[in-house]
Write an enzyme that holds these catalytic residues in place. Structure first.
Site, PDB file in Angstrom:
ATOM      1  CG  ASN A  16      -2.167  -0.863   0.965  1.00 36.56           C
ATOM      2  OD1 ASN A  16      -3.076  -0.468   0.250  1.00 36.56           O
ATOM      3  ND2 ASN A  16      -2.157  -2.068   1.513  1.00 36.56           N
ATOM      4  CG  ASN A 106      -5.956   1.286   9.653  1.00 34.23           C
ATOM      5  OD1 ASN A 106      -4.855   0.978   9.183  1.00 34.23           O
ATOM      6  ND2 ASN A 106      -6.783   0.382  10.165  1.00 34.23           N
ATOM      7  CG  HIS A 108      -9.397  -3.631   8.713  1.00 36.66           C
ATOM      8  ND1 HIS A 108      -8.414  -4.194   9.498  1.00 36.66           N
ATOM      9  CD2 HIS A 108     -10.424  -4.525   8.693  1.00 36.66           C
ATOM     10  CE1 HIS A 108      -8.833  -5.361   9.944  1.00 36.66           C
ATOM     11  NE2 HIS A 108     -10.043  -5.585   9.469  1.00 36.66           N
TER      12      HIS A 108
HETATM   13  C1  GAR Z   1      -3.124  -4.598   4.049  1.00 33.50           C
HETATM   14  O1  GAR Z   1      -3.974  -5.539   3.463  1.00 33.50           O
HETATM   15  C2  GAR Z   1      -3.848  -3.782   5.094  1.00 33.50           C
HETATM   16  O2  GAR Z   1      -5.188  -3.555   4.778  1.00 33.50           O
HETATM   17  C3  GAR Z   1      -3.708  -4.665   6.306  1.00 33.50           C
HETATM   18  O3  GAR Z   1      -2.397  -5.132   6.240  1.00 33.50           O
HETATM   19  C4  GAR Z   1      -2.034  -5.298   4.869  1.00 33.50           C
HETATM   20  C5  GAR Z   1      -0.665  -4.694   4.639  1.00 33.50           C
HETATM   21  O4  GAR Z   1      -0.200  -4.995   3.362  1.00 33.50           O
HETATM   22  N1  GAR Z   1      -3.966  -3.934   7.507  1.00 33.50           N
HETATM   23  C6  GAR Z   1      -4.593  -4.443   8.566  1.00 33.50           C
HETATM   24  O5  GAR Z   1      -4.948  -5.597   8.650  1.00 33.50           O
HETATM   25  C7  GAR Z   1      -4.807  -3.453   9.709  1.00 33.50           C
HETATM   26  N2  GAR Z   1      -5.693  -3.980  10.700  1.00 33.50           N
HETATM   27  P1  GAR Z   1       1.002  -4.171   2.724  1.00 33.50           P
HETATM   28  O6  GAR Z   1       2.145  -4.208   3.750  1.00 33.50           O
HETATM   29  O7  GAR Z   1       1.370  -4.964   1.501  1.00 33.50           O
HETATM   30  O8  GAR Z   1       0.513  -2.786   2.425  1.00 33.50           O
END
Ligand code: GAR
Length: 187
Positions: A16, A106, A108
């Site tokens: 992200n 955030n 999620h």
């Molecule tokens: C993402 O899918 C985000 O939505 C999630 O962690 C992942 C990080 O991926 N966040 C949560 O679960 C927060 N509660 P990334 O490191 O590839 O961006």
């Protein structure tokens, strides 16, 4: 127009974070990447883009307040206005919430309030529901409970595996998060 300064907090791979960096004419400049994981893949991405990092280990501090005070100081020193959590797997405490009221967002990987917390994609997959999604929300003291800004549903298909579902959810995340950030900043 000068860009708004932002920080991204991340504990994992950083896809992200990468999606934000890949945007054309993004209205904010990410000037700091904060991570609580020394081995996180996201750190390599920050370095490749010449973005300063602040890496900390919670166990080196006597309290959440202590490490958040240090983070808040770094953020203020760099003139940062917005904080975007992108896979940051820690609750934000009162110290940062007060310093950045209404400015911490955030993403999620579920259609909140369904499946808050860790492994939201796995939770939805195991629950056998037909639909999950992505939520962008403001942060409060709770676990994925803050005011919702935008949500998008993602169907769970009969032949999905957890991995194929995760791929589709992340594709939505990489489009939705930068889009919502643009709208928030341009308000
Ligand atoms: C993402 O899918 C985000 O939505 C999630 O962690 C992942 C990080 O991926 N966040 C949560 O679960 C927060 N509660 P990334 O490191 O590839 O961006």
């Amino acid at each position: 127009m000068s860009k708004v300064k932002a920080a991204v907090f991340a504990s994992g791979t950083g896809s992200n974070f990468q999606a934000m960096l890949d945007e054309d004419d993004f209205p904010c400049e990410i000037v700091l990447l904060v991570s609580d994981q020394e081995q996180a893949g996201v750190l390599k991405k920050a370095m490749q883009h010449g973005i300063e990092t602040f890496v900390f280990s919670a166990k080196d501090y006597e309290s959440k307040e202590a490490y958040e005070a240090e983070i808040a100081e770094q953020l203020k020193r760099k003139g940062i206005e917005w904080v975007f959590l992108a896979g940051y797997m820690r609750l934000i405490g009162p110290t940062l919430l007060q310093a950045y009221e209404g400015k911490i967002v955030n993403i999620h990987p579920s259609y909140l309030p369904a499946f808050p917390g860790k492994d939201a994609i796995g939770q939805a997959f195991e629950a056998g529901v037909r639909q999950t999604g992505v939520t962008v929300h403001f942060i409060d003291e709770g676990m994925d409970t803050g005011p919702i800004i935008r949500q998008e549903a993602v169907s769970i298909l009969a032949n999905d595996t957890k991995e194929t579902l995760q791929k589709r959810i992340q594709k939505v995340e990489h489009r939705l998060y930068p889009q919502v950030i643009r709208e928030l900043i341009q308000k």
